[in-house]
Design an enzyme around this catalytic site. Structure first.
Site, PDB file in Angstrom:
ATOM      1  N   LYS A   1     -11.803  -4.028  -3.468  1.00 50.68           N
ATOM      2  CA  LYS A   1     -12.634  -2.578  -3.691  1.00 50.68           C
ATOM      3  C   LYS A   1     -11.875  -1.743  -4.289  1.00 50.68           C
ATOM      4  CE  LYS A   1     -12.663  -2.970   1.285  1.00 50.68           C
ATOM      5  NZ  LYS A   1     -13.326  -3.356   2.277  1.00 50.68           N
TER       6      LYS A   1
ATOM      7  N   LYS B   1      -6.005 -10.565  -6.580  1.00 53.37           N
ATOM      8  CA  LYS B   1      -6.825 -10.510  -5.427  1.00 53.37           C
ATOM      9  C   LYS B   1      -8.142  -9.629  -6.094  1.00 53.37           C
ATOM     10  CE  LYS B   1      -7.026  -8.279  -1.650  1.00 53.37           C
ATOM     11  NZ  LYS B   1      -6.753  -7.714  -0.266  1.00 53.37           N
TER      12      LYS B   1
ATOM     13  N   LYS C   1       0.647  -1.145   0.043  1.00 54.85           N
ATOM     14  CA  LYS C   1      -0.097   0.024  -0.013  1.00 54.85           C
ATOM     15  C   LYS C   1       0.965   1.363   0.078  1.00 54.85           C
ATOM     16  CE  LYS C   1      -4.443  -1.641   1.800  1.00 54.85           C
ATOM     17  NZ  LYS C   1      -5.073  -1.763   2.894  1.00 54.85           N
TER      18      LYS C   1
HETATM   19  P1  TYM Z   1     -10.569  -5.754   4.488  1.00 57.63           P
HETATM   20  O1  TYM Z   1     -11.566  -4.869   4.673  1.00 57.63           O
HETATM   21  O2  TYM Z   1      -9.491  -5.416   3.485  1.00 57.63           O
HETATM   22  O3  TYM Z   1     -11.350  -7.108   4.196  1.00 57.63           O
HETATM   23  C1  TYM Z   1     -12.194  -7.492   5.036  1.00 57.63           C
HETATM   24  C2  TYM Z   1     -12.313  -9.080   5.090  1.00 57.63           C
HETATM   25  O4  TYM Z   1     -12.651  -9.596   3.708  1.00 57.63           O
HETATM   26  C3  TYM Z   1     -11.403 -10.372   3.194  1.00 57.63           C
HETATM   27  N1  TYM Z   1     -11.406 -10.407   1.840  1.00 57.63           N
HETATM   28  C4  TYM Z   1     -11.243 -11.380   1.106  1.00 57.63           C
HETATM   29  N2  TYM Z   1     -11.283 -12.697   1.272  1.00 57.63           N
HETATM   30  C5  TYM Z   1     -11.387 -13.442   0.117  1.00 57.63           C
HETATM   31  N3  TYM Z   1     -11.021 -13.074  -1.143  1.00 57.63           N
HETATM   32  C6  TYM Z   1     -10.831 -11.623  -1.317  1.00 57.63           C
HETATM   33  N4  TYM Z   1     -10.446 -11.264  -2.583  1.00 57.63           N
HETATM   34  C7  TYM Z   1     -10.852 -10.700  -0.152  1.00 57.63           C
HETATM   35  N5  TYM Z   1     -10.877  -9.508   0.124  1.00 57.63           N
HETATM   36  C8  TYM Z   1     -11.037  -9.093   1.203  1.00 57.63           C
HETATM   37  C9  TYM Z   1     -10.231  -9.954   4.175  1.00 57.63           C
HETATM   38  O5  TYM Z   1      -9.297 -10.941   4.421  1.00 57.63           O
HETATM   39  C10 TYM Z   1     -10.899  -9.697   5.510  1.00 57.63           C
HETATM   40  O6  TYM Z   1     -11.168 -10.650   6.313  1.00 57.63           O
HETATM   41  N6  TYM Z   1      -7.192  -5.510   8.115  1.00 57.63           N
HETATM   42  C11 TYM Z   1      -8.445  -5.847   7.766  1.00 57.63           C
HETATM   43  C12 TYM Z   1      -9.618  -5.346   8.486  1.00 57.63           C
HETATM   44  C13 TYM Z   1      -9.579  -5.404  10.114  1.00 57.63           C
HETATM   45  C14 TYM Z   1      -9.675  -6.717  10.754  1.00 57.63           C
HETATM   46  C15 TYM Z   1      -9.470  -6.264  12.347  1.00 57.63           C
HETATM   47  C16 TYM Z   1      -9.815  -7.996  10.421  1.00 57.63           C
HETATM   48  C17 TYM Z   1      -9.187  -4.173  11.032  1.00 57.63           C
HETATM   49  N7  TYM Z   1      -9.206  -4.852  12.264  1.00 57.63           N
HETATM   50  C18 TYM Z   1      -9.439  -7.224  13.313  1.00 57.63           C
HETATM   51  C19 TYM Z   1      -9.957  -8.938  11.467  1.00 57.63           C
HETATM   52  C20 TYM Z   1      -9.673  -8.505  13.186  1.00 57.63           C
HETATM   53  C21 TYM Z   1      -8.803  -5.507   6.482  1.00 57.63           C
HETATM   54  O7  TYM Z   1      -8.089  -4.756   5.992  1.00 57.63           O
HETATM   55  O8  TYM Z   1      -9.850  -6.236   5.801  1.00 57.63           O
END
Ligand code: TYM
Length: 340
Positions: free
Chosen positions: A206, A203, A120
């Protein structure tokens, strides 16, 4: 492992940094619903709005809308506020407060090795925000401020969860306590990594500039059909066994999506569809995706038409959450030596 026994508790979060994708749904939300309904765990699910402002500037109206829309997505997908605690991160101040403590536990070297930071921040790390660098320490605080024992996530969050365990271990060791659990990542199923519809090596995200690369949870039936019909594939028929998908990332991705939506194994999907050309398989996938996703997008639209109901659910969630987080933060401050 620590010796203390912790209440089985699930925590997970999603950033309201843009629309919700099929990757978020299959890799995360659908699994959140399963864990909620298993009855084994207390479940806490979160819109991580503090995380959403770390990468690029989001105008306030967009952030507010994204947060409510994400809450609507959770509820429309089956997160039941009577069974799970549903919160917006900034409404539970203990996340950020424990985050500060963890900023002082985590080492610069650990953070610098995070692949998401490197991706990022890109080549211009000097211009990245300090928040983006510290992001995984706040994520560890999100989890550990609940003493969560299990965290369902997609594959891309694995390294952050290893760091969460490192932070818990160092805190427990430095202060000579057995206070924070070593949380278990739960990265399971066929959809832990849903790929872009335009490029099977990337991947689904969004933040991809191409809207055709992803299915948004707000897409209507026409948009879903168009995107699946245009999805990149290869000229061969589907194999009858999983081994035949090696070196065929786009084909594997569509079969995985089918399996996850139909709640079938990859093997069973190939038993039913092996030998078919994509001309046959894609329409079957369109029908399945529309059947499963349209009710969710319709319910999201209904909820978004009355956002005060969403705000009420989040306010109540924050109250319930603070019953867990306030004592854990207070105890942390005491362990650290803050005069109270
Ligand atoms: P984020 O917002 O990028 O994504 C949220 C969740 O969706 C999953 N995900 C996917 N799974 C499968 N295929 C994909 N293409 C895909 N894109 C996204 C991510 O693995 C995630 O589970 N850092 C985290 C947010 C966060 C969090 C936390 C998660 C903040 N604090 C504490 C768990 C526990 C994030 O950026 O997810």
């Amino acid at each position: 492992m620590t010796d203390t026994t912790f209440t089985p508790r699930v925590f997970s979060g999603i950033q309201p940094s843009g629309g919700l994708t099929l990757g978020n749904y299959l890799g995360a939300i659908k699994r959140f619903v399963d864990m909620q309904n298993e009855g084994t765990y207390e479940t806490v699910y979160c819109m991580v709005d503090l995380h959403a402002i770390t990468a690029k500037f989001l105008d306030p109206e967009t952030l507010r809308r994204n947060t409510r829309e994400l809450a609507a997505g959770f509820i429309a997908s089956g997160i039941n506020p009577e069974k799970s605690i549903l919160i917006n991160q900034s409404q539970v101040p203990e996340h950020a407060q424990l985050g500060w403590i963890f900023n002082c536990v985590a080492r610069m070297g650990w953070m610098g090795r995070m692949t998401q930071w490197k991706d990022k921040a890109g080549k211009n790390a000097e211009a990245a925000s300090l928040g983006l660098f510290a992001y995984p320490a706040l994520m560890a605080a999100d989890i550990l401020v609940y003493h969560a024992t299990h965290v369902p996530v997609g594959d891309d969050q694995k390294q952050h969860l290893e760091l969460t365990r490192d932070i818990a271990t160092k805190f427990n060791h430095d202060y000579g306590v057995d206070f924070f659990p070593l949380t278990e990542p739960v990265i399971e199923g066929v959809a832990t990594r849903v790929m872009s519809l335009r490029d099977g090596s990337k991947k689904m995200s969004k933040s991809d500039p191409s809207d055709a690369s992803r299915i948004n949870m707000t897409d209507d039936a026409d948009a879903i059909a168009k995107k699946i019909r245009k999805a990149k594939t290869d000229p061969d028929a589907l194999p009858s066994e999983a081994g035949g998908l090696e070196e065929r990332p786009e084909a594997r991705n569509l079969v995985n999506i089918y399996a996850a939506l139909a709640e079938m194994s990859l093997e069973d999907v190939l038993r039913d569809h092996g030998g078919q050309q994509f001309g046959q398989f894609k329409p079957a996938l369109v029908d399945l995706a529309v059947e499963k996703l349209s009710p969710i997008s319709k319910e999201m639209a209904r909820l978004m038409a009355a956002p005060s109901e969403i705000d009420r659910i989040l306010a109540r969630g924050a109250e319930q959450a603070r019953e867990i987080t306030a004592p854990i933060l207070a105890k942390t401050y005491e362990i650290v030596g803050m005069v109270r």
